[in-house]
Write a protein that holds these residues in place. Sequence first.
Motif, PDB file in Angstrom:
ATOM      1  N   ILE A   1       1.505  -9.467  -4.550  1.00  0.00           N
ATOM      2  CA  ILE A   1       0.830  -8.410  -3.804  1.00  0.00           C
ATOM      3  C   ILE A   1       1.237  -8.104  -2.310  1.00  0.00           C
ATOM      4  O   ILE A   1       1.674  -7.336  -1.721  1.00  0.00           O
ATOM      5  CB  ILE A   1      -0.613  -8.244  -3.589  1.00  0.00           C
ATOM      6  CG1 ILE A   1      -1.119  -7.912  -4.913  1.00  0.00           C
ATOM      7  CG2 ILE A   1      -1.424  -7.149  -2.732  1.00  0.00           C
ATOM      8  CD1 ILE A   1      -0.941  -6.826  -5.626  1.00  0.00           C
TER       9      ILE A   1
ATOM     10  N   GLN B   1       4.767  -6.856  -2.279  1.00  0.00           N
ATOM     11  CA  GLN B   1       4.854  -5.384  -2.206  1.00  0.00           C
ATOM     12  C   GLN B   1       4.481  -4.857  -0.784  1.00  0.00           C
ATOM     13  O   GLN B   1       5.008  -4.114  -0.587  1.00  0.00           O
ATOM     14  CB  GLN B   1       3.686  -4.718  -3.211  1.00  0.00           C
ATOM     15  CG  GLN B   1       3.600  -3.316  -3.468  1.00  0.00           C
ATOM     16  CD  GLN B   1       2.344  -2.830  -3.699  1.00  0.00           C
ATOM     17  OE1 GLN B   1       1.290  -3.363  -3.826  1.00  0.00           O
ATOM     18  NE2 GLN B   1       2.229  -1.663  -4.605  1.00  0.00           N
TER      19      GLN B   1
ATOM     20  N   THR C   1       7.421  -5.308   1.180  1.00  0.00           N
ATOM     21  CA  THR C   1       8.561  -4.305   0.744  1.00  0.00           C
ATOM     22  C   THR C   1       8.100  -3.023   1.299  1.00  0.00           C
ATOM     23  O   THR C   1       9.042  -2.378   2.106  1.00  0.00           O
ATOM     24  CB  THR C   1       8.609  -4.347  -0.670  1.00  0.00           C
ATOM     25  OG1 THR C   1       8.937  -5.725  -1.077  1.00  0.00           O
ATOM     26  CG2 THR C   1       9.870  -3.471  -1.344  1.00  0.00           C
ATOM     27  N   LEU C   2       7.011  -2.609   1.315  1.00  0.00           N
ATOM     28  CA  LEU C   2       6.778  -1.276   1.683  1.00  0.00           C
ATOM     29  C   LEU C   2       6.751  -1.013   3.371  1.00  0.00           C
ATOM     30  O   LEU C   2       6.938   0.197   3.874  1.00  0.00           O
ATOM     31  CB  LEU C   2       5.295  -0.789   1.161  1.00  0.00           C
ATOM     32  CG  LEU C   2       5.098  -0.855  -0.389  1.00  0.00           C
ATOM     33  CD1 LEU C   2       3.921  -0.284  -0.778  1.00  0.00           C
ATOM     34  CD2 LEU C   2       6.201   0.241  -0.970  1.00  0.00           C
TER      35      LEU C   2
ATOM     36  N   THR D   1       6.762   6.858  -2.997  1.00  0.00           N
ATOM     37  CA  THR D   1       6.004   5.956  -3.935  1.00  0.00           C
ATOM     38  C   THR D   1       5.795   6.817  -5.323  1.00  0.00           C
ATOM     39  O   THR D   1       6.019   6.422  -6.364  1.00  0.00           O
ATOM     40  CB  THR D   1       4.694   5.988  -3.456  1.00  0.00           C
ATOM     41  OG1 THR D   1       4.576   4.895  -2.401  1.00  0.00           O
ATOM     42  CG2 THR D   1       3.728   5.001  -4.552  1.00  0.00           C
TER      43      THR D   1
ATOM     44  N   SER E   1      11.160   1.189  -2.635  1.00  0.00           N
ATOM     45  CA  SER E   1       9.991   1.728  -3.305  1.00  0.00           C
ATOM     46  C   SER E   1      10.074   1.256  -4.663  1.00  0.00           C
ATOM     47  O   SER E   1       8.903   0.746  -5.208  1.00  0.00           O
ATOM     48  CB  SER E   1      10.300   3.346  -3.342  1.00  0.00           C
ATOM     49  OG  SER E   1      10.388   3.916  -2.357  1.00  0.00           O
TER      50      SER E   1
ATOM     51  N   GLY F   1       8.883  -2.355  -4.406  1.00  0.00           N
ATOM     52  CA  GLY F   1       7.533  -2.344  -4.289  1.00  0.00           C
ATOM     53  C   GLY F   1       6.595  -2.397  -5.572  1.00  0.00           C
ATOM     54  O   GLY F   1       5.618  -3.048  -5.770  1.00  0.00           O
ATOM     55  N   GLN F   2       6.833  -1.369  -6.274  1.00  0.00           N
ATOM     56  CA  GLN F   2       6.304  -1.106  -7.453  1.00  0.00           C
ATOM     57  C   GLN F   2       6.238  -2.192  -8.452  1.00  0.00           C
ATOM     58  O   GLN F   2       5.314  -2.453  -9.131  1.00  0.00           O
ATOM     59  CB  GLN F   2       6.689   0.471  -7.883  1.00  0.00           C
ATOM     60  CG  GLN F   2       6.184   1.485  -7.257  1.00  0.00           C
ATOM     61  CD  GLN F   2       4.787   1.577  -7.006  1.00  0.00           C
ATOM     62  OE1 GLN F   2       3.977   1.462  -7.688  1.00  0.00           O
ATOM     63  NE2 GLN F   2       4.332   2.009  -5.915  1.00  0.00           N
TER      64      GLN F   2
ATOM     65  N   ALA G   1       6.973  -5.158  -7.967  1.00  0.00           N
ATOM     66  CA  ALA G   1       5.836  -6.480  -7.455  1.00  0.00           C
ATOM     67  C   ALA G   1       4.428  -6.039  -7.818  1.00  0.00           C
ATOM     68  O   ALA G   1       3.863  -6.929  -8.275  1.00  0.00           O
ATOM     69  CB  ALA G   1       6.083  -6.540  -6.081  1.00  0.00           C
ATOM     70  N   TYR G   2       4.121  -4.867  -7.696  1.00  0.00           N
ATOM     71  CA  TYR G   2       2.729  -4.707  -8.105  1.00  0.00           C
ATOM     72  C   TYR G   2       2.558  -4.615  -9.688  1.00  0.00           C
ATOM     73  O   TYR G   2       1.565  -5.389 -10.167  1.00  0.00           O
ATOM     74  CB  TYR G   2       2.330  -3.191  -7.765  1.00  0.00           C
ATOM     75  CG  TYR G   2       1.153  -2.689  -8.234  1.00  0.00           C
ATOM     76  CD1 TYR G   2      -0.099  -3.275  -7.712  1.00  0.00           C
ATOM     77  CD2 TYR G   2       0.928  -2.087  -9.346  1.00  0.00           C
ATOM     78  CE1 TYR G   2      -1.482  -2.804  -8.076  1.00  0.00           C
ATOM     79  CE2 TYR G   2      -0.550  -1.537  -9.961  1.00  0.00           C
ATOM     80  CZ  TYR G   2      -1.554  -2.102  -9.382  1.00  0.00           C
ATOM     81  OH  TYR G   2      -2.770  -1.634  -9.714  1.00  0.00           O
TER      82      TYR G   2
ATOM     83  N   SER H   1      -6.142  -6.874  -4.266  1.00  0.00           N
ATOM     84  CA  SER H   1      -5.469  -5.838  -3.312  1.00  0.00           C
ATOM     85  C   SER H   1      -6.088  -5.711  -2.186  1.00  0.00           C
ATOM     86  O   SER H   1      -5.497  -5.857  -1.122  1.00  0.00           O
ATOM     87  CB  SER H   1      -5.053  -4.650  -3.973  1.00  0.00           C
ATOM     88  OG  SER H   1      -4.199  -4.672  -5.125  1.00  0.00           O
TER      89      SER H   1
END
Length: 318
Positions: free
Chosen positions: A52, A55, A58-59, A128, A212, A215-216, A218-219, A291
């Motif tokens: 997390i 993420q 990254t974001l 996103t 983007s 980041g996704q 990683a989630y 999160s």
Amino acid sequence: MKNFYASHKTLIKIFISLMILAVLIMRMDIASLGVQIGNIDIKIWLLTAALIFVQILTLSYRWLLLINVQKHSITYRNALHVTLMSLIANYLFITSIGGIIVRIAMSVQSGISLIHAIAATALDRVMTLFALLILTIIFLPNLNTIASHDTVHYIVFVLALLLLGISSLSLFAFEKLRRKIIFSHRKVTMIFHYLRKIMTSPKLLLKIILTSLIGQLAYFCAAFTITHSLGFGFSWLDFITVLPLITLVASLPVGYGGWGIREGAFVFGLGLINIPIEIAFVASVQIGIISMLCALIAGVPAFMFQKTKAPLQKGFTV
């Protein structure tokens, strides 16, 4: 009716979340749910939290790219603070609006123009969504082997509508069409100049899209780690096929802080790959808690700095 919703919005969101959670719990086997709760491993939480944080980092870099389009205006540290503060605001004020206000206010405090900050915030949300659409399309062939044809057709229809909307937005990058639509309104012109700058810079646009996607992913890895730790075997390919759809649904501004709608999305999506409802529910709750803890653990120290504290207070008085 509109005034009633505005004055009781929080209570309505709490009611919606509780109703969804109650319906889900009533469908479960309580004994099996207890077993899954007993399978929770704190060591797995540490690994999930690390993903997390990846993420979030990254974001934050994506926000740096979006703000520094025309010139280098902020540092990565500043971008990280803005991202963390907006996440905390989402949890404190139980709505993405709080995060949006904080993101814009802190950017203005850093010397960014209000129009630039608004455009960057809007595009941050769009990217996103765009990343989730890309991942959904990539794994769509495998989804066809998992879900029913009716479900796939409905999903394709919704994706087509979303892509049509994004494609229509991209047309504004063309100057002639832009002039016909926005005429001479200065503020709107500034927004479309900003969008055009990004859309006509292939390297920059590619960086924004890649961050983007990373980041996704990683989630998704965090969600996979938590779900897999509960002891039910399933395919990574099948899991990542349904995760973009789950995340899309879970991001809808329904319920109290996303609770309820996220659990419902996990139960439905993971149910497509035969993961029991109890496991999907417990995995979703863990992801929600982790999160939130990550945002608070990393964000509270940043909040203590005076440079970030002032914009945060200002943001909620706008």
